[in-house]
Write a protein that holds these residues in place. Structure first.
Motif, mmCIF file in Angstrom:
data_model
loop_
_atom_site.group_PDB
_atom_site.id
_atom_site.type_symbol
_atom_site.label_atom_id
_atom_site.label_comp_id
_atom_site.label_asym_id
_atom_site.label_seq_id
_atom_site.Cartn_x
_atom_site.Cartn_y
_atom_site.Cartn_z
ATOM 1 N N LEU A 62 3.896 -3.187 -5.925
ATOM 2 C CA LEU A 62 3.118 -2.170 -5.236
ATOM 3 C C LEU A 62 3.972 -0.923 -5.102
ATOM 4 N N ASP A 63 3.347 0.220 -4.893
ATOM 5 C CA ASP A 63 4.115 1.424 -4.594
ATOM 6 C C ASP A 63 3.457 2.148 -3.432
ATOM 7 N N ASP A 64 4.153 3.163 -2.926
ATOM 8 C CA ASP A 64 3.634 3.829 -1.738
ATOM 9 C C ASP A 64 2.547 4.862 -2.025
ATOM 10 N N THR A 65 1.943 4.795 -3.217
ATOM 11 C CA THR A 65 0.720 5.579 -3.445
ATOM 12 C C THR A 65 -0.497 4.831 -2.904
ATOM 13 N N PHE A 66 -0.339 3.524 -2.609
ATOM 14 C CA PHE A 66 -1.400 2.772 -1.936
ATOM 15 C C PHE A 66 -1.474 3.291 -0.495
ATOM 16 N N PRO A 67 -2.664 3.571 0.017
ATOM 17 C CA PRO A 67 -2.767 4.134 1.367
ATOM 18 C C PRO A 67 -2.122 3.284 2.458
ATOM 19 N N SER A 68 -2.153 1.972 2.335
ATOM 20 C CA SER A 68 -1.620 1.120 3.397
ATOM 21 C C SER A 68 -0.150 0.752 3.204
ATOM 22 N N VAL A 69 0.496 1.262 2.164
ATOM 23 C CA VAL A 69 1.914 0.963 1.918
ATOM 24 C C VAL A 69 2.741 2.192 2.285
ATOM 25 N N VAL A 70 3.561 2.043 3.329
ATOM 26 C CA VAL A 70 4.419 3.154 3.762
ATOM 27 C C VAL A 70 5.900 2.782 3.743
ATOM 28 N N ASP A 71 6.186 1.481 3.688
ATOM 29 C CA ASP A 71 7.565 1.005 3.642
ATOM 30 C C ASP A 71 7.560 -0.434 3.119
ATOM 31 N N TRP A 72 8.746 -1.044 3.061
ATOM 32 C CA TRP A 72 8.833 -2.397 2.502
ATOM 33 C C TRP A 72 8.074 -3.410 3.343
ATOM 34 N N LYS A 73 8.030 -3.211 4.651
ATOM 35 C CA LYS A 73 7.326 -4.163 5.523
ATOM 36 C C LYS A 73 5.825 -4.162 5.233
ATOM 37 N N SER A 74 5.255 -2.960 5.130
ATOM 38 C CA SER A 74 3.816 -2.879 4.870
ATOM 39 C C SER A 74 3.488 -3.342 3.453
ATOM 40 N N ALA A 75 4.400 -3.132 2.491
ATOM 41 C CA ALA A 75 4.184 -3.619 1.123
ATOM 42 C C ALA A 75 4.162 -5.148 1.103
ATOM 43 N N CYS A 76 5.096 -5.770 1.835
ATOM 44 C CA CYS A 76 5.131 -7.234 1.898
ATOM 45 C C CYS A 76 3.880 -7.787 2.564
ATOM 46 N N SER A 77 3.474 -7.151 3.638
ATOM 47 C CA SER A 77 2.273 -7.588 4.350
ATOM 48 C C SER A 77 1.042 -7.489 3.454
ATOM 49 N N MET A 78 0.922 -6.375 2.738
ATOM 50 C CA MET A 78 -0.222 -6.199 1.844
ATOM 51 C C MET A 78 -0.208 -7.237 0.718
ATOM 52 N N ALA A 79 0.961 -7.509 0.166
ATOM 53 C CA ALA A 79 1.063 -8.491 -0.919
ATOM 54 C C ALA A 79 0.631 -9.879 -0.449
ATOM 55 N N VAL A 80 1.072 -10.269 0.746
ATOM 56 C CA VAL A 80 0.691 -11.578 1.283
ATOM 57 C C VAL A 80 -0.812 -11.617 1.551
ATOM 58 N N LEU A 81 -1.358 -10.557 2.139
ATOM 59 C CA LEU A 81 -2.800 -10.514 2.405
ATOM 60 C C LEU A 81 -3.619 -10.551 1.113
ATOM 61 N N MET A 82 -3.149 -9.850 0.075
ATOM 62 C CA MET A 82 -3.844 -9.878 -1.215
ATOM 63 C C MET A 82 -3.831 -11.285 -1.804
ATOM 64 N N ALA A 83 -2.679 -11.945 -1.734
ATOM 65 C CA ALA A 83 -2.559 -13.297 -2.280
ATOM 66 C C ALA A 83 -3.453 -14.271 -1.517
ATOM 67 N N LYS A 84 -3.491 -14.141 -0.192
ATOM 68 C CA LYS A 84 -4.340 -15.020 0.609
ATOM 69 C C LYS A 84 -5.823 -14.748 0.355
ATOM 70 N N HIS A 85 -6.160 -13.508 0.057
ATOM 71 C CA HIS A 85 -7.550 -13.169 -0.253
ATOM 72 C C HIS A 85 -7.987 -13.795 -1.581
ATOM 73 N N VAL A 86 -7.122 -13.738 -2.578
ATOM 74 C CA VAL A 86 -7.438 -14.269 -3.900
ATOM 75 C C VAL A 86 -7.356 -15.803 -3.912
ATOM 76 N N HIS A 87 -6.433 -16.354 -3.140
ATOM 77 C CA HIS A 87 -6.209 -17.815 -3.103
ATOM 78 C C HIS A 87 -6.318 -18.315 -1.660
ATOM 79 N N PRO A 88 -7.516 -18.303 -1.081
ATOM 80 C CA PRO A 88 -7.639 -18.627 0.357
ATOM 81 C C PRO A 88 -7.250 -20.059 0.732
ATOM 82 N N SER A 89 -7.352 -20.985 -0.182
ATOM 83 C CA SER A 89 -7.058 -22.378 0.164
ATOM 84 C C SER A 89 -5.636 -22.805 -0.204
ATOM 85 N N LYS A 90 -4.839 -21.873 -0.714
ATOM 86 C CA LYS A 90 -3.483 -22.218 -1.149
ATOM 87 C C LYS A 90 -2.448 -21.717 -0.141
ATOM 88 N N GLU A 91 -1.289 -22.358 -0.168
ATOM 89 C CA GLU A 91 -0.187 -21.960 0.705
ATOM 90 C C GLU A 91 0.550 -20.782 0.070
#
Length: 78
Positions: free
Chosen positions: A21-50
């Protein structure tokens, strides 16, 4: 404007997966928000997986170096 990119490594049901991800995404402003977005995206695509966070690498993205100015992305919910 310097664009920062983040390579986030997650494990999805024990299998390594990399999300960039890069900080051109509206919700990415630093490494913390990038990590949070990545985890949320993964959970959205794979809701039943760890989903487990492994690592995050931050770097200056050179693909935008030739652009004189990049306006910050606006965050709009429709």
């Amino acid at each position: 404007m310097t664009i920062k990119s983040y390579e986030i490594v997650l494990q999805i049901d024990g299998i390594d997966s990399s999300i960039t991800l890069d900080d051109t995404f509206p919700s990415v402003v630093d490494w913390k928000s990038a990590c949070s977005m990545a985890v949320l995206m993964a959970k959205h695509v794979h809701p039943s997986k760890e989903v487990e966070f492994i690592s995050c690498s931050e770097y200056i993205d050179e693909q935008y170096a030739d652009y004189g100015y990049i306006a910050p992305a606006s965050f709009t919910i429709h």
